[in-house]
Write a protein that holds these residues in place. Structure first.
Motif, PDB file in Angstrom:
ATOM      1  N   ARG A 126       1.101  -0.831  -0.034  1.00  0.00           N
ATOM      2  CA  ARG A 126      -0.396  -0.144  -0.220  1.00  0.00           C
ATOM      3  C   ARG A 126       1.230   0.875   0.297  1.00  0.00           C
ATOM      4  O   ARG A 126       0.856   2.264  -0.493  1.00  0.00           O
ATOM      5  CB  ARG A 126      -0.709  -0.068   1.518  1.00  0.00           C
ATOM      6  N   ALA A 130       1.327   3.899  -3.346  1.00  0.00           N
ATOM      7  CA  ALA A 130       0.523   5.737  -3.201  1.00  0.00           C
ATOM      8  C   ALA A 130       2.145   6.411  -3.096  1.00  0.00           C
ATOM      9  O   ALA A 130       1.990   7.936  -1.859  1.00  0.00           O
ATOM     10  CB  ALA A 130       0.495   5.595  -1.184  1.00  0.00           C
ATOM     11  N   ARG A 243      -0.953   8.599   2.647  1.00  0.00           N
ATOM     12  CA  ARG A 243      -1.912   8.484   1.598  1.00  0.00           C
ATOM     13  C   ARG A 243      -2.235   7.188   1.297  1.00  0.00           C
ATOM     14  O   ARG A 243      -3.198   6.699   1.498  1.00  0.00           O
ATOM     15  CB  ARG A 243      -1.849   8.889   0.002  1.00  0.00           C
ATOM     16  N   ALA A 244      -1.335   6.072   2.187  1.00  0.00           N
ATOM     17  CA  ALA A 244      -1.604   5.318   2.129  1.00  0.00           C
ATOM     18  C   ALA A 244      -2.685   4.401   3.613  1.00  0.00           C
ATOM     19  O   ALA A 244      -2.770   3.651   3.892  1.00  0.00           O
ATOM     20  CB  ALA A 244      -0.195   3.801   2.392  1.00  0.00           C
TER      21      ALA A 244
END
Length: 308
Positions: A126, A130, A243-244
């Motif tokens: 993730r 990101a 963001r993740a």
């Protein structure tokens, strides 16, 4: 005070030239010793020959308790400062600046043993996904290449941003030359994901970023075309973590910790991991084996009918 400052300069020069200490370590020692000189000056001591064991011990106490100008230091930071002070006094005796070593019997505090925090592989993926934008966007290509390299090689952030393009020679990107603490260089394998990300960055990212600069051999460039700094790299990692959905769980060493832990989980020998991380002692690497042992205990407790 001038004599004290000369002694510190001489000691730091000795560490840089004869001991080959890394720049970041030297900067930390300089900060610690500047604080020590201020402590001695406040006590009316203007030379190392006038320092007693009690003075060194009380300096250690101020490190842990704090004072009007400085907050309390953690045990690990206080231990580093005591190591710097002890080294200064040993150097002063050997260099003829003092007749005795008042810091000889002063011991640094023992830092608590903290297990390194590694992310599960799903969270690593993730995080890597990101980095934002597509590979045709220069900064996105750079960010992906940087994070893939950090996780794929276990490099420290300072080692990654210190890389030049020639450290990952064209056509031979199965290894990368990393320069770590003490200016020791090691060759580390680069996996296919990191290799592909670096290739994409060199083709579609770095040339665009380089147009803003004056020419530099650095592998990772900032928006002005200069070498990406450690702070800039940490900002890239932190932004990707946000963001993740991993904000608060990522530190500059998280990908390095994850690299080591996942290797050991996969069956890698601890001495191989030691070489890959650039640790001078296997004891430093063995802390990662405690992480994997803890996972085994958890799995046993969850699965074995007689565990609880």
């Amino acid at each position: 005070m001038e004599a004290l400052e000369r002694a510190v300069r001489g000691y730091l020069d000795h560490l840089a030239v004869e001991r080959g200490l890394a720049r970041n370590t030297l900067l930390a020692y300089r900060r610690d010793l500047t604080r020590y000189l201020g402590f001695l000056e406040a006590r009316g001591i203007d030379g190392l020959a006038g320092v007693g064991e009690r003075d060194v011990g009380e300096f250690l106490a101020t490190l842990r308790a704090g004072d009007d100008e400085h907050p309390p230091l953690a045990a690990s930071s206080a231990a580093r400062a005591v190591v710097a002070v002890r080294g200064l006094h040993r150097f002063a005796v050997r260099d003829g600046r003092a007749g005795s070593d008042p810091a000889r019997e002063v011991r640094p505090p023992t830092p608590p043993r903290r297990l390194p925090k590694a992310l599960p592989l799903a969270d690593i993926e993730r995080l890597l996904d990101a980095t934002g934008g597509g590979d045709d966007e220069p900064r996105a290509a750079r960010d992906r290449a940087l994070l893939e390299l950090l996780y794929g090689t276990g490099a420290r952030i300072s080692e990654a941003v210190g890389l030049d393009v020639d450290d990952v020679p064209a056509g031979e990107r199965d290894t990368v030359a990393l320069t770590g603490k003490g200016d020791r260089t090691r060759l580390v394998p680069v996996g296919s994901f990191a290799r592909s990300a670096i290739d994409a960055y060199l083709v579609r990212g770095r040339p665009a970023l380089a147009t803003a600069g004056r020419g530099t051999p650095a592998l990772f460039l900032n928006a002005r075309g200069g070498r990406l700094s450690r702070q800039g790299a940490w900002g890239i990692l932190n932004a990707a973590a946000e963001r993740a959905g991993l904000a608060g769980r990522v530190s500059p060493h998280t990908l390095r910790h994850s690299f080591a832990t996942h290797l050991l989980d996969g069956g890698a020998d601890v001495r191989v991991v030691q070489e890959l991380l650039g640790h001078s002692s296997v004891a430093t690497t063995q802390i990662y084996t405690l992480v994997t042992a803890e996972k085994l205990r958890e799995a046993y407790a969850m699965a074995h009918p007689r565990a609880l």
